[in-house]
Write a protein that holds these residues in place. Structure first.
Motif, PDB file in Angstrom:
ATOM      1  N   UNK A 293      -0.604   0.276   5.871  1.00 33.00           N
ATOM      2  CA  UNK A 293       0.569  -0.538   6.167  1.00 33.00           C
ATOM      3  C   UNK A 293       0.308  -2.006   5.819  1.00 33.00           C
ATOM      4  N   UNK A 294      -0.902  -2.498   6.101  1.00 29.23           N
ATOM      5  CA  UNK A 294      -1.243  -3.882   5.748  1.00 29.23           C
ATOM      6  C   UNK A 294      -1.109  -4.101   4.244  1.00 29.23           C
ATOM      7  N   UNK A 295      -1.610  -3.148   3.471  1.00 29.05           N
ATOM      8  CA  UNK A 295      -1.527  -3.267   2.015  1.00 29.05           C
ATOM      9  C   UNK A 295      -0.077  -3.172   1.547  1.00 29.05           C
ATOM     10  N   UNK A 296       0.705  -2.309   2.199  1.00 27.89           N
ATOM     11  CA  UNK A 296       2.113  -2.175   1.824  1.00 27.89           C
ATOM     12  C   UNK A 296       2.855  -3.497   2.003  1.00 27.89           C
ATOM     13  N   UNK A 297       2.546  -4.214   3.081  1.00 29.41           N
ATOM     14  CA  UNK A 297       3.215  -5.495   3.328  1.00 29.41           C
ATOM     15  C   UNK A 297       2.796  -6.575   2.335  1.00 29.41           C
ATOM     16  N   UNK A 298       1.683  -6.350   1.631  1.00 33.70           N
ATOM     17  CA  UNK A 298       1.236  -7.313   0.628  1.00 33.70           C
ATOM     18  C   UNK A 298       1.566  -6.867  -0.797  1.00 33.70           C
ATOM     19  N   UNK A 299       2.297  -5.752  -0.905  1.00 32.02           N
ATOM     20  CA  UNK A 299       2.595  -5.219  -2.239  1.00 32.02           C
ATOM     21  C   UNK A 299       3.391  -6.228  -3.071  1.00 32.02           C
TER      22      UNK A 299
ATOM     23  N   UNK B 261      -9.029  -8.148   5.704  1.00 28.66           N
ATOM     24  CA  UNK B 261      -9.354  -9.520   5.314  1.00 28.66           C
ATOM     25  C   UNK B 261      -8.296 -10.096   4.369  1.00 28.66           C
ATOM     26  N   UNK B 262      -7.787  -9.279   3.446  1.00 26.05           N
ATOM     27  CA  UNK B 262      -6.738  -9.764   2.543  1.00 26.05           C
ATOM     28  C   UNK B 262      -5.488 -10.148   3.321  1.00 26.05           C
ATOM     29  N   UNK B 263      -5.133  -9.325   4.301  1.00 24.56           N
ATOM     30  CA  UNK B 263      -3.968  -9.642   5.126  1.00 24.56           C
ATOM     31  C   UNK B 263      -4.210 -10.925   5.914  1.00 24.56           C
ATOM     32  N   UNK B 264      -5.440 -11.087   6.388  1.00 28.73           N
ATOM     33  CA  UNK B 264      -5.814 -12.280   7.138  1.00 28.73           C
ATOM     34  C   UNK B 264      -5.689 -13.531   6.277  1.00 28.73           C
ATOM     35  N   UNK B 265      -6.167 -13.447   5.027  1.00 30.49           N
ATOM     36  CA  UNK B 265      -6.103 -14.594   4.120  1.00 30.49           C
ATOM     37  C   UNK B 265      -4.667 -14.871   3.687  1.00 30.49           C
ATOM     38  N   UNK B 266      -3.950 -13.802   3.347  1.00 28.97           N
ATOM     39  CA  UNK B 266      -2.590 -13.974   2.821  1.00 28.97           C
ATOM     40  C   UNK B 266      -1.621 -14.485   3.875  1.00 28.97           C
ATOM     41  N   UNK B 267      -1.797 -14.072   5.121  1.00 26.07           N
ATOM     42  CA  UNK B 267      -0.847 -14.415   6.187  1.00 26.07           C
ATOM     43  C   UNK B 267      -1.418 -15.403   7.203  1.00 26.07           C
TER      44      UNK B 267
ATOM     45  N   UNK C 281      -6.709  -3.723  -7.348  1.00 24.96           N
ATOM     46  CA  UNK C 281      -7.539  -4.805  -7.897  1.00 24.96           C
ATOM     47  C   UNK C 281      -6.706  -6.034  -8.234  1.00 24.96           C
ATOM     48  N   UNK C 282      -5.426  -5.825  -8.606  1.00 22.03           N
ATOM     49  CA  UNK C 282      -4.545  -6.964  -8.884  1.00 22.03           C
ATOM     50  C   UNK C 282      -4.367  -7.824  -7.637  1.00 22.03           C
ATOM     51  N   UNK C 283      -4.157  -7.154  -6.507  1.00 22.02           N
ATOM     52  CA  UNK C 283      -3.958  -7.880  -5.255  1.00 22.02           C
ATOM     53  C   UNK C 283      -5.221  -8.629  -4.854  1.00 22.02           C
ATOM     54  N   UNK C 284      -6.381  -7.960  -4.971  1.00 22.97           N
ATOM     55  CA  UNK C 284      -7.647  -8.614  -4.619  1.00 22.97           C
ATOM     56  C   UNK C 284      -7.911  -9.808  -5.532  1.00 22.97           C
TER      57      UNK C 284
END
Length: 423
Positions: free
Chosen positions: A86-92, A370-376, A103-106
């Protein structure tokens, strides 16, 4: 124009408009995206979670952990996986771009070095999953052989080679994930066959059997799939995930718990080898397991296919001689290497555990949080930030522990098995 959608797929970056009317850039890809309903994507995800791997959960998960550890572990794994996805879905869709690859998101969040590292870890993980699928398909074929002949002339590596050839043919015929379509229906049917047979025969055996021993013996890719979903992306992806982790996990639980209840710590690593019943029923179940595994492998190999097709500019009709030849050589070569490794290393499961520790844990749980933490970070409260950091640290320790355990298993099993062994 709609009729030509499967044949001509643009691989140039373009912009579409999301629900909030902001322009969203979609990166270059040779495969079809933004065309599938959430229901189709949900079936793709469910096909993966209910693949023939479920026939091994009774032996691989329940036997080492027992009733309490096994039940709690599977439920927790489901909840944690849903949360991470779900975290990744919200960053799609993030930062004005649609990130169709993990890898694009990272790379967008951390930079080019993270892009390369994520790419490496992801494809090592997917490659090992594909190796496991080839082994599963070979086991299903061998189980059919054993039902009719017990001469031991045909060894597991032979059946793995046959399974690899079948997987190669399927990969050549199906150009991309969206082209699965009717095959998802077949996959669901095949899954229901071996799940119902395994559940029913285990139930019958469990009722007839004497008391079992349940003591613990011995005192054990979401972004690319989601890229195919239609707008609104996040909402539809969440529907697909909820479908996967509710309806989709019920058969998994049913088979895992019933198999362990019926056979206790004597449950085999392939449940259909434990059940007793009519030969034709078990044959049908094993054939279904084999065919469904061929389809499931294609799903987990698709990110690699998408990368190669995009890199070498494969576009236009899938039946064009150039495109067909490319799939024969490249996908055929990839699955040849996969099959050779599957047949050569009977304890490949230990290596899969190691790659899971160094890739699945970091990619699915550590990186997602961690990506969700950085992005949000500007939108999260202190409590939310602490929660995500707790997940990062906890799963970091879990990854290290799992890697150490896997290395120990490799050291032990390498002394017990020879290359191309029949196990």
């Amino acid at each position: 124009m709609e009729g030509h959608r499967d044949d001509v797929v643009s691989n140039r970056p373009r912009k579409v408009y999301s629900d909030d009317q902001l322009a969203i850039e979609i990166p270059e890809t040779a495969h079809q995206i933004s065309s599938d309903s959430w229901f189709q994507v949900g079936f793709v995800l469910t096909t993966g979670i209910n693949s023939a791997y479920v026939l091994g959960y009774s032996g691989a998960v329940m036997v080492p952990l027992g009733w309490v550890g096994g039940v709690v572990g599977l439920i927790l794994a489901t909840a944690i996986s849903l949360y991470a996805n779900a975290l990744i879905a919200y960053l799609h869709e993030f930062g004005g771009k649609r990130h169709i690859r993990y890898r694009d998101l990272a790379g967008f969040i951390y930079g080019p070095k993270a892009y390369k590292l994520t790419w490496l870890l992801q494809y090592i993980n997917l490659f090992m999953i594909n190796v496991g699928y080839v082994i599963l398909a070979g086991q299903a074929l061998k189980a059919i052989y054993v039902l009719f002949r017990d001469d031991n002339e045909m060894k597991l590596p032979y059946f793995i080679a046959i399974a690899g050839f079948a997987c190669g043919l399927f990969a050549i015929c199906i150009p991309h994930l969206s082209a699965l379509r009717i095959w998802l229906g077949f996959s669901t049917f095949f899954s229901l066959v071996y799940i119902v047979v395994a559940f029913s025969l285990s139930l019958r055996d469990g009722i007839r059997a004497p008391p079992r021993d349940y003591g613990i013996p011995g005192s054990n890719i979401k972004q690319e799939i989601q890229a195919t979903v239609k707008q609104p992306v996040v909402g539809n992806m969440m529907k697909a995930l909820y479908f996967q982790f509710t309806v989709g996990v019920v058969p998994l639980y049913a088979v895992a718990f019933m198999g362990y209840w019926a056979y206790g710590n004597e449950t085999s690593a392939y449940l259909l080898s434990s059940v007793s019943g009519p030969v034709w029923v078990k044959t049908f179940a094993n054939i279904s397991a084999f065919l469904q595994t061929v389809i499931a492998l294609h799903i987990f190999a698709s990110p690699m296919y998408e990368y190669l097709d995009t890199k070498y500019g494969i576009k236009g009709s899938p039946l064009a001689l150039k495109n067909l030849s490319f799939r024969v050589v490249v996908r055929g070569g990839y699955l040849t290497v996969t099959t050779l490794l599957a047949a050569a290393l009977p304890f490949i499961g230990d290596f899969m555990s190691l790659t899971g520790a160094i890739s699945t844990f970091p990619l699915t749980f550590i990186l997602a949080n961690h990506m969700y933490l950085v992005a949000k970070r500007n939108k999260l409260t202190s409590l939310q930030k602490s929660w995500h950091w707790l997940n990062v640290v906890f799963f970091g320790f879990m990854s290290v522990a799992a890697a150490v355990a896997a290395l120990r298993l490799i050291a032990v099993d390498s002394k017990n098995y020879s290359i191309f062994a029949d196990v």
